[in-house]
Design a protein around this motif. Structure first.
Motif, PDB file in Angstrom:
ATOM      1  N   LEU A 216       0.835  -1.207   0.000  1.00  0.00           N
ATOM      2  CA  LEU A 216       0.000   0.000   0.000  1.00  0.00           C
ATOM      3  C   LEU A 216       0.867   1.253   0.000  1.00  0.00           C
ATOM      4  N   GLY A 217       1.991   1.208  -0.688  1.00  0.00           N
ATOM      5  CA  GLY A 217       2.913   2.339  -0.738  1.00  0.00           C
ATOM      6  C   GLY A 217       2.623   3.252  -1.906  1.00  0.00           C
ATOM      7  N   PRO A 218       3.423   4.321  -2.047  1.00  0.00           N
ATOM      8  CA  PRO A 218       4.566   4.686  -1.215  1.00  0.00           C
ATOM      9  C   PRO A 218       4.121   5.296   0.114  1.00  0.00           C
ATOM     10  N   PRO A 221       1.185  10.786   2.301  1.00  0.00           N
ATOM     11  CA  PRO A 221      -0.206  11.070   1.918  1.00  0.00           C
ATOM     12  C   PRO A 221      -0.634  10.272   0.695  1.00  0.00           C
ATOM     13  N   CYS A 222      -1.886   9.852   0.672  1.00  0.00           N
ATOM     14  CA  CYS A 222      -2.416   9.102  -0.456  1.00  0.00           C
ATOM     15  C   CYS A 222      -3.905   9.393  -0.583  1.00  0.00           C
ATOM     16  N   PHE A 223      -4.499   8.875  -1.638  1.00  0.00           N
ATOM     17  CA  PHE A 223      -5.933   9.048  -1.861  1.00  0.00           C
ATOM     18  C   PHE A 223      -6.654   7.722  -1.633  1.00  0.00           C
ATOM     19  N   VAL A 224      -7.812   7.809  -1.007  1.00  0.00           N
ATOM     20  CA  VAL A 224      -8.663   6.651  -0.754  1.00  0.00           C
ATOM     21  C   VAL A 224      -9.998   6.897  -1.436  1.00  0.00           C
ATOM     22  N   PHE A 237      -8.720  11.655   1.631  1.00  0.00           N
ATOM     23  CA  PHE A 237      -7.293  11.606   1.942  1.00  0.00           C
ATOM     24  C   PHE A 237      -6.978  10.496   2.949  1.00  0.00           C
ATOM     25  N   GLY A 238      -5.786   9.954   2.824  1.00  0.00           N
ATOM     26  CA  GLY A 238      -5.289   8.985   3.787  1.00  0.00           C
ATOM     27  C   GLY A 238      -3.794   9.155   3.961  1.00  0.00           C
ATOM     28  N   PHE A 239      -3.214   8.333   4.826  1.00  0.00           N
ATOM     29  CA  PHE A 239      -1.768   8.386   5.053  1.00  0.00           C
ATOM     30  C   PHE A 239      -1.256   6.957   5.177  1.00  0.00           C
ATOM     31  N   SER A 240      -0.339   6.589   4.264  1.00  0.00           N
ATOM     32  CA  SER A 240       0.171   5.225   4.205  1.00  0.00           C
ATOM     33  C   SER A 240       1.486   5.098   4.972  1.00  0.00           C
ATOM     34  N   ASN A 241       1.663   3.956   5.636  1.00  0.00           N
ATOM     35  CA  ASN A 241       2.945   3.695   6.286  1.00  0.00           C
ATOM     36  C   ASN A 241       3.950   3.111   5.306  1.00  0.00           C
ATOM     37  N   GLN A 263     -10.939   1.624  -1.994  1.00  0.00           N
ATOM     38  CA  GLN A 263      -9.708   1.374  -2.742  1.00  0.00           C
ATOM     39  C   GLN A 263      -8.695   2.442  -2.393  1.00  0.00           C
ATOM     40  N   VAL A 264      -7.413   2.047  -2.445  1.00  0.00           N
ATOM     41  CA  VAL A 264      -6.326   2.988  -2.194  1.00  0.00           C
ATOM     42  C   VAL A 264      -5.612   3.262  -3.518  1.00  0.00           C
TER      43      VAL A 264
END
Length: 264
Positions: A216-218, A221-224, A237-241, A263-264
């Motif tokens: 689920l990278g990078p 911040p990411c979009f969900v 918005f989301g935040f991936s580890n 979905q991510v």
């Protein structure tokens, strides 16, 4: 009659001498540290001016309220283990005290991922440390450049690491290392992004949720995307580890009681 009266008097005396409340200690973070490091203790019924001990040494209390307090490991503490007690109540587990100056890692952004993945870590005294990957036979397999400051830093997983589990050892310029507190990391083969779970599975708009899966990278911040039964998407918005977890929240615009694909 005299015996009964005597027992009654003793019972009343014990009742009156017993405290109206007793502190409870639920836990503390971190679980290891050097003299002077801050420790957060959680529990209940702490006194207004709580007495905190590390073994027999009194700790300085920086902040306190009824269910949480922040204190410091006593400056005179020596390496070893110590029981933390608040107002006479002991914690269930011991705190590990390390020598002054020793680097300490509190946690990693992820403990699993493919090579070339940026990994973030937080702790104490991380600056100017070398970082190495040690296998199960205690043999160093690779090193990585650690960038950042004293409390937060990051590194990139070396490209020459094979899949497997390694101990990440940080060592400072004085030869002090993270020792038994060194975190472990599992290097895996890269694959396709996949979501496997959402926690919780039901929540109100605005509630925080955690998406779990693989690749689920990078990191960052990411979009969900939340899609309803009619195929109407909502991007949030989301935040991936960086590998197996994305923290996000249920969009406020979603209808309560609706069911959505994520979905991510």
């Amino acid at each position: 009659m005299d015996i009964q009266r005597t027992l009654l008097v003793l019972a009343i005396a014990v009742f009156l001498s017993a405290p109206a409340w007793a502190a409870e200690v639920d836990g503390f973070q971190p679980t290891r540290g050097a003299p002077g490091d801050a420790v957060l203790v959680r529990g209940s019924d702490f006194a207004d001016d709580p007495v905190v001990l590390f073994g027999t040494l009194t700790a300085e209390v920086l902040k306190s309220r009824g269910d949480v307090l922040v204190c410091r490991v006593p400056d005179t503490a020596t390496a070893g283990t110590a029981t933390i007690s608040v107002d006479g109540t002991d914690a269930a587990s011991d705190f590990e005290i390390v020598a002054a100056g020793t680097p300490v890692v509190y946690g990693l952004s992820t403990e699993k991922g493919p090579v070339d993945l940026p990994v973030y870590l937080h702790g104490r005294r991380l600056a100017d440390c070398t970082l190495s990957f040690v296998d199960a036979d205690d043999v160093e397999q690779a090193t990585a450049e650690l960038r950042g400051g004293r409390r937060a830093a990051f590194f990139r997983l070396p490209m020459d690491l094979d899949a497997g589990t390694y101990t990440i050892v940080l060592e400072n310029e004085d030869g002090q290392d993270t020792g038994d507190g060194s975190p472990t990391f599992e290097v895996v083969e890269p694959g396709e992004a996949a979501l496997t779970a959402i926690d919780p599975e039901a929540a109100a708009p605005g509630a925080r949720v955690v998406l779990q899966g693989t690749d689920l990278g990078p990191p960052g911040p990411c979009f969900v995307t939340w899609t309803d039964g009619d195929g109407v998407p909502v991007t949030w918005f989301g935040f991936s580890n960086g590998y197996d977890e994305v923290k996000t929240s249920v969009p406020f615009v979603l209808a309560p009681s609706g069911v959505y694909d994520v979905q991510v």
